[in-house]
Design an enzyme around this catalytic site. Structure first.
Site, PDB file in Angstrom:
ATOM      1  N   CYS A 166       0.664  -1.324   0.043  1.00  0.00           N
ATOM      2  CA  CYS A 166      -0.110  -0.021  -0.114  1.00  0.00           C
ATOM      3  C   CYS A 166       0.735   1.147   0.122  1.00  0.00           C
ATOM      4  O   CYS A 166       0.206   2.463   0.032  1.00  0.00           O
ATOM      5  CB  CYS A 166      -0.917  -0.010   1.392  1.00  0.00           C
ATOM      6  SG  CYS A 166      -2.036  -1.600   1.296  1.00  0.00           S
ATOM      7  N   HIS A 306      -2.924   8.069   5.877  1.00  0.00           N
ATOM      8  CA  HIS A 306      -2.782   6.917   5.429  1.00  0.00           C
ATOM      9  C   HIS A 306      -4.483   6.389   5.718  1.00  0.00           C
ATOM     10  O   HIS A 306      -5.129   5.800   4.680  1.00  0.00           O
ATOM     11  CB  HIS A 306      -1.991   5.944   5.902  1.00  0.00           C
ATOM     12  CG  HIS A 306      -1.901   4.574   5.315  1.00  0.00           C
ATOM     13  ND1 HIS A 306      -1.733   4.591   4.068  1.00  0.00           N
ATOM     14  CD2 HIS A 306      -2.211   3.319   5.762  1.00  0.00           C
ATOM     15  CE1 HIS A 306      -2.068   3.097   3.620  1.00  0.00           C
ATOM     16  NE2 HIS A 306      -2.195   2.154   4.616  1.00  0.00           N
ATOM     17  N   GLU A 317      -1.065   5.519  13.542  1.00  0.00           N
ATOM     18  CA  GLU A 317      -0.920   6.616  12.808  1.00  0.00           C
ATOM     19  C   GLU A 317      -1.129   7.860  13.505  1.00  0.00           C
ATOM     20  O   GLU A 317      -0.233   9.020  13.536  1.00  0.00           O
ATOM     21  CB  GLU A 317      -1.670   6.766  11.439  1.00  0.00           C
ATOM     22  CG  GLU A 317      -0.930   8.101  10.395  1.00  0.00           C
ATOM     23  CD  GLU A 317      -1.850   7.966   9.221  1.00  0.00           C
ATOM     24  OE1 GLU A 317      -1.254   8.737   8.240  1.00  0.00           O
ATOM     25  OE2 GLU A 317      -2.696   7.031   8.880  1.00  0.00           O
ATOM     26  N   LYS A 338      -9.475   7.997   2.144  1.00  0.00           N
ATOM     27  CA  LYS A 338     -10.084   6.675   1.985  1.00  0.00           C
ATOM     28  C   LYS A 338     -11.318   6.372   2.387  1.00  0.00           C
ATOM     29  O   LYS A 338     -12.115   5.408   1.996  1.00  0.00           O
ATOM     30  CB  LYS A 338      -8.921   5.812   2.700  1.00  0.00           C
ATOM     31  CG  LYS A 338      -7.802   5.691   2.102  1.00  0.00           C
ATOM     32  CD  LYS A 338      -6.878   4.674   2.839  1.00  0.00           C
ATOM     33  CE  LYS A 338      -5.401   4.261   2.067  1.00  0.00           C
ATOM     34  NZ  LYS A 338      -4.648   5.546   2.308  1.00  0.00           N
ATOM     35  N   HIS A 343      -9.772   1.896  -0.080  1.00  0.00           N
ATOM     36  CA  HIS A 343      -8.310   1.829  -0.056  1.00  0.00           C
ATOM     37  C   HIS A 343      -7.987   1.034  -1.355  1.00  0.00           C
ATOM     38  O   HIS A 343      -7.932   0.038  -1.613  1.00  0.00           O
ATOM     39  CB  HIS A 343      -8.070   0.859   1.167  1.00  0.00           C
ATOM     40  CG  HIS A 343      -6.455   0.861   1.333  1.00  0.00           C
ATOM     41  ND1 HIS A 343      -5.424   1.308   0.561  1.00  0.00           N
ATOM     42  CD2 HIS A 343      -5.915   0.316   2.360  1.00  0.00           C
ATOM     43  CE1 HIS A 343      -4.166   1.194   1.274  1.00  0.00           C
ATOM     44  NE2 HIS A 343      -4.307   0.460   2.319  1.00  0.00           N
ATOM     45  N   PHE A 402       1.707  -3.170   4.069  1.00  0.00           N
ATOM     46  CA  PHE A 402       2.149  -4.456   4.608  1.00  0.00           C
ATOM     47  C   PHE A 402       3.484  -4.845   4.269  1.00  0.00           C
ATOM     48  O   PHE A 402       4.137  -4.435   3.403  1.00  0.00           O
ATOM     49  CB  PHE A 402       1.166  -5.663   3.980  1.00  0.00           C
ATOM     50  CG  PHE A 402      -0.124  -5.902   4.330  1.00  0.00           C
ATOM     51  CD1 PHE A 402      -0.716  -5.109   5.110  1.00  0.00           C
ATOM     52  CD2 PHE A 402      -0.956  -6.944   3.888  1.00  0.00           C
ATOM     53  CE1 PHE A 402      -1.982  -5.057   5.641  1.00  0.00           C
ATOM     54  CE2 PHE A 402      -2.106  -7.170   4.407  1.00  0.00           C
ATOM     55  CZ  PHE A 402      -2.700  -6.231   5.155  1.00  0.00           C
TER      56      PHE A 402
END
Length: 415
Positions: A166, A306, A317, A338, A343, A402
């Site tokens: 991502c 994010h 975050e 998002k 996403h 990830f």
């Protein structure tokens, strides 16, 4: 930032998203708090635990792409090339024999042609190896959005692809920024593209307990920083920027939309999917990007987070933003687009960079929709539910992937 580094500006933007298939439509959707989440139509999801997503709607590449060629491309490649063409058109740059070797392409993708892989696996199982398409490998490999964009545009300069999950789209923009800073190219076309709303993609993320399961009310499923968030909503699309050295852009009289001023990446080295507790890896990426830009935390005016809507990401975050921005953290507007687009995995950094640049350019901060019950653990100035008019000069865009990949990009309004 080294004194010899060249300044890098943005001259074109392109977007294919769940809330609009052009930059103008995407920006209109962001500022109107549009919602791109709905039941899945790309396949029969009736047996799936999660039956909704943020699909790109009414997408027809014919007219932009050659019909015969487009049929041989995976959907993520179609998105990437359409967005790249829009960005190049806005830049006003003509690629020809005199400049093509100084123009490069980097488009990231988290999973590449997942639909092609699934489709051809069924062909192999049902009809045998002789019936597998000869285009299988070229259609599914993650670098092909880059390759096809370069072919379509005639760009023969630095070319690569990034597959940092991502964080891929943001890494692609950052890597292009570095190549321009160091003089390896004059123009870079860069961003991210993804199309993973497939039976395997949705089932895999659902099995990992990463997705929201609000099948009874999908429109409220993507709710970053909200106390009732339960997972992310998978989306698809592409975001592409045209970056140029300032000298090159000025030399051809280009319209300058903004400036890239900082880039950093770090690794959590902690877990294959979970962020490191406390968000220390993300905080380091933010601090390094701010330093790379020659700024201080008090210089930052906006953070495009994010903000995935997963319990672990949003709280970590928040901690990262507090660590990196210190006492000023709670005064800086933060939003997660998002909430509207879902996403996009490797495509998210591309469309979120576009959003950050437009926020700087227009003095409007996109909202975080579905922010109804603020999480006390996410106690920042989350811009809730409707856009906020506010002149801002600098912005950060975060992307975490990830594998522990953390990327932060810093942008500045060009004046």
């Amino acid at each position: 930032m080294a004194e010899s580094s060249r300044r890098v500006v943005i001259t074109g933007l392109g977007a294919v998203t769940p809330i609009g298939n052009s930059v103008s439509a995407y920006w209109s959707g962001l500022t109107k708090a549009s919602n791109g989440v709905a039941p899945i139509t790309l396949f029969d999801a009736s047996r799936h635990a999660c039956r909704f997503a943020a699909e790109v709607k009414d997408f027809d590449p014919i007219g932009v792409l050659d019909p015969k060629e487009a049929k041989r491309w995976d959907r993520f490649c179609q998105f990437g090339v359409v967005a790249a063409k829009e960005a190049l058109a806005e830049s006003g740059l003509e690629i020809n024999d005199s400049n093509r070797q100084r123009i490069g392409v980097i488009i990231g993708s988290g999973v590449g042609g997942l639909l092609t892989m699934e489709t051809q696996a069924h062909v192999l199982e049902g009809k045998g190896p002789g019936r597998v398409s000869p285009f299988t490998v070229p259609m599914m490999i993650p670098n092909m959005a880059t390759g096809l964009a370069a072919i379509a545009l005639g760009a023969q300069g630095p070319s690569s692809a990034v597959a940092t999950a991502c964080a891929a789209g943001s890494n692609a923009i950052g890597d292009a920024f570095r190549l321009l800073q160091q003089g390896h190219a004059d123009v870079m076309i860069c961003g991210g593209a993804e199309s993973a709303i497939t039976p395997l993609g949705v089932a895999g993320f659902a099995s990992a307990k990463a997705l929201s399961f609000r099948n009874d009310d999908p429109a409220t499923a993507s709710r970053p920083f909200d106390a009732e968030r339960d997972g992310f909503v998978i989306g698809e699309g592409a975001g592409v920027l045209v970056l140029e050295s300032l000298e090159h852009a000025q030399g051809r009289g280009a319209q300058i939309l903004g400036e890239v001023i900082g880039y950093a990446m770090t690794c959590d080295a902690h877990h294959i999917t979970s962020p490191i507790p406390g968000g220390t890896g993300g905080a380091r990426a933010m601090s390094l990007a701010i330093a790379d830009a020659g700024l201080e935390p008090e210089d930052i005016d906006y953070v495009n987070a994010h903000g995935t809507s997963t319990p672990a990401n949003d709280s970590n975050e928040t901690s990262a933003i507090k660590t990196a921005l210190g006492d000023r953290a709670k005064q800086i507007p933060v939003s997660s687009t998002k909430s509207m687009t879902g996403h996009l995995l490797g495509g998210s950094g591309g469309i979120e960079a576009v959003a950050a640049v437009l926020a700087l350019r227009h003095g409007v901060i996109p909202p975080t929709i579905n922010h109804q019950n603020p999480d006390p653990a996410c106690d920042l100035d989350i811009v809730p539910n409707q856009a906020r008019e506010q002149i801002i000069s600098t912005a950060l865009s975060n992307s975490f992937g990830f594998g522990g990949h953390n990327v932060c990009l810093a942008f500045r309004r060009y004046a």
